[in-house]
Design a protein around this motif. Structure first.
Motif, short mmCIF file in Angstrom:
data_model
loop_
_atom_site.label_atom_id
_atom_site.label_comp_id
_atom_site.label_asym_id
_atom_site.label_seq_id
_atom_site.Cartn_x
_atom_site.Cartn_y
_atom_site.Cartn_z
N LEU A 132 -9.11 17.18 -4.07
CA LEU A 132 -9.04 16.13 -3.05
C LEU A 132 -7.66 16.08 -2.41
O LEU A 132 -7.53 15.99 -1.18
N ILE A 133 -6.62 16.15 -3.25
CA ILE A 133 -5.24 16.07 -2.74
C ILE A 133 -4.95 17.19 -1.75
O ILE A 133 -4.42 16.97 -0.66
N PHE A 134 -5.34 18.43 -2.11
CA PHE A 134 -5.03 19.56 -1.23
C PHE A 134 -5.93 19.58 0.01
O PHE A 134 -5.51 20.01 1.09
N THR A 135 -7.17 19.11 -0.13
CA THR A 135 -8.03 18.98 1.04
C THR A 135 -7.44 17.97 2.02
O THR A 135 -7.40 18.21 3.24
N ALA A 159 6.09 10.60 -3.09
CA ALA A 159 6.78 10.16 -4.31
C ALA A 159 6.99 8.66 -4.32
O ALA A 159 6.35 7.94 -5.08
N THR A 160 7.86 8.17 -3.45
CA THR A 160 8.33 6.79 -3.54
C THR A 160 7.21 5.77 -3.39
O THR A 160 7.02 4.89 -4.22
N VAL A 161 6.47 5.86 -2.30
CA VAL A 161 5.42 4.88 -2.02
C VAL A 161 4.32 4.99 -3.06
O VAL A 161 3.81 3.97 -3.54
N GLN A 162 3.96 6.21 -3.44
CA GLN A 162 2.90 6.38 -4.44
C GLN A 162 3.30 5.79 -5.78
O GLN A 162 2.48 5.17 -6.47
N VAL A 200 -4.76 9.79 -9.22
CA VAL A 200 -4.54 10.59 -8.01
C VAL A 200 -3.12 10.42 -7.51
O VAL A 200 -2.47 11.39 -7.06
N ALA A 201 -2.57 9.19 -7.58
CA ALA A 201 -1.20 8.93 -7.13
C ALA A 201 -0.20 9.74 -7.96
O ALA A 201 0.72 10.36 -7.41
N VAL A 202 -0.39 9.74 -9.28
CA VAL A 202 0.51 10.48 -10.17
C VAL A 202 0.43 11.98 -9.89
O VAL A 202 1.45 12.67 -9.77
N ILE A 244 2.27 12.99 -6.72
CA ILE A 244 3.72 13.08 -6.89
C ILE A 244 4.10 14.39 -7.57
O ILE A 244 4.98 15.12 -7.11
N ILE A 245 3.41 14.68 -8.68
CA ILE A 245 3.72 15.87 -9.46
C ILE A 245 3.55 17.16 -8.64
O ILE A 245 4.34 18.10 -8.73
N LEU A 246 2.50 17.18 -7.80
CA LEU A 246 2.19 18.39 -7.05
C LEU A 246 2.98 18.51 -5.75
O LEU A 246 3.48 19.59 -5.41
#
Length: 402
Positions: free
Chosen positions: A310-313, A347-350, A371-373, A376-378
């Protein structure tokens, strides 16, 4: 608290140096420091410093936004007005729509939960982007076409837009519905923030340069403290007026610094930039270590491959949004690609809002935080590494610079 601060600086700087030697962005080492020493792994940070973590992160952001404002030229912003405005909301809208369409498919959530996830993911990280754009302006990379100025302005406005949408979707998820004023508050917050900052900037410039220029009663070090204190007051104004009228405190800070730079003697502006650059050395470590400490990696396990997909899409569609913003601009393919890369990191807002749905007891809380974490990591290392790796190759350096 003193022990925690010592660990933040010593371990954070050590891992940042190791990453630098490995040709990786320094912030990766700082983020890793926060994750390892934070409450979800080794738990070495005192509860008192975690209790004021959000305030410390905001203070660090204020410092870099002041430096950014002092570095910005209003004439440069005029050149990139339309694409900067579009970049403040269009990429986030594309990412939000991607989540609304694909989150129910990937994660099996409802449409309103998908909208909440999209609002969390939608913001680009000013903590990652702004320092790099300031560096590019200092080194004159991309400044011939005002690329760092455009990205800096768009990224700063982007957060205001996304946070208002997030608040609206949270209210809908709680059953209270959306109100037209929630959407009206987006431009109101931006315009009032810029106007408030401009007025304060004019007053500070008069106070520093007109009233005391001959007597030289206010040294530059004192000016740094005064500007910083006034910036904190601007953030306090935002909090005090909440529920009455929407004002963006962070935009007010940057607007204030821009007007102050425009109205001050160039030598004074240069010294203030230099001093805030030195302050940023310490503030950067605090900001990214504490962002890392806010990352609860336990929640990444439950999300799995579907959340990564989902994140990369969403990032792909976000990139399409960035490219649409640049239609009609004189940027070449490499410069456009750099803009896409600059709009990847989160990063910050998430870290700030990712846990809100869980704390409110919403059914989607765990999934949103997961998903937020993961985002940030990715994306924070990906965006930071991408910018550091490509800016010298993709952007032109203005003539007459080293």
């Amino acid at each position: 608290m003193l022990t925690s601060l010592a660990l933040i600086f010593l371990v954070g700087l050590a891992l940042a140096s190791i990453c630098q030697k490995l040709k990786l962005p320094r912030i990766i080492g700082m983020l890793i420091t926060g994750v390892l020493l934070g409450p979800y792994v080794l738990d070495l940070f005192d509860a008192s410093i975690l209790g004021i973590s959000a305030d410390l992160r905001q203070m660090a952001l204020v410092i870099i936004l002041i430096k950014a404002g002092l570095s910005l030229d209003i004439q440069d912003l005029k050149k990139v007005g339309r694409p900067a405005i579009l970049m403040s909301f269009l990429p986030a809208v594309f990412e939000l729509l991607a989540c609304v369409v694909f989150a129910p498919i990937f994660l099996g959530v409802s449409l309103i939960d998908a909208a909440v996830i999209g609002a969390v993911l939608g913001a680009v990280s000013p903590a990652v982007v702004v320092p790099r754009m300031v560096q590019l302006m200092d080194e004159k990379y991309g400044t011939d076409k005002s690329i760092p100025q455009m990205i800096l302005a768009g990224a700063s406005l982007d957060d205001v837009f996304v946070i208002v949408l997030f608040s609206t979707f949270i209210a809908m998820a709680q059953g209270s519905g959306a109100h037209i004023m929630d959407f009206v508050n987006i431009p109101v917050s931006i315009v009032l923030g810029i106007l408030l900052g401009a007025v304060v900037g004019f007053l500070l410039a008069w106070f520093f340069e007109t009233k005391y220029s001959h007597q030289n009663l206010i040294r530059n070090s004192m000016k740094v403290i005064i500007v910083l204190a006034v910036s904190f007051l601007l953030l306090a104004v935002e909090d005090k007026l909440e529920g009455i009228v929407a004002v963006s405190g962070l935009l007010a800070v940057m607007s204030m610094a821009m007007v102050l730079a425009m109205k001050s003697v160039p030598e004074v502006t240069g010294r203030l930039q230099e001093k805030y650059g030195k302050l940023w050395i310490a503030a950067e470590v605090i900001l990214f270590v504490l962002v890392g400490a806010a990352v609860d990696i336990r929640y990444t396990m439950g999300a799995g491959i579907a959340a990564i997909g989902l994140i990369f899409t969403a990032l792909i569609l976000r990139s399409v949004g960035v490219l649409l913003c640049l239609v009609g601009t004189p940027l070449n393919k490499k410069e456009r690609l750099f803009c896409v890369i600059a709009y990847l990191p989160k990063a910050t807002v998430q870290a700030a809002i990712g846990s809100v749905p869980l704390s409110l007891g919403l059914p989607c809380g765990n999934m949103v935080l997961s998903v937020a974490v993961l985002s940030i990591i990715l994306t924070a290392p990906l965006g930071a590494f991408g910018m550091d790796l490509t800016y010298k190759k993709f952007l032109n350096q203005a003539k007459g610079t080293a």
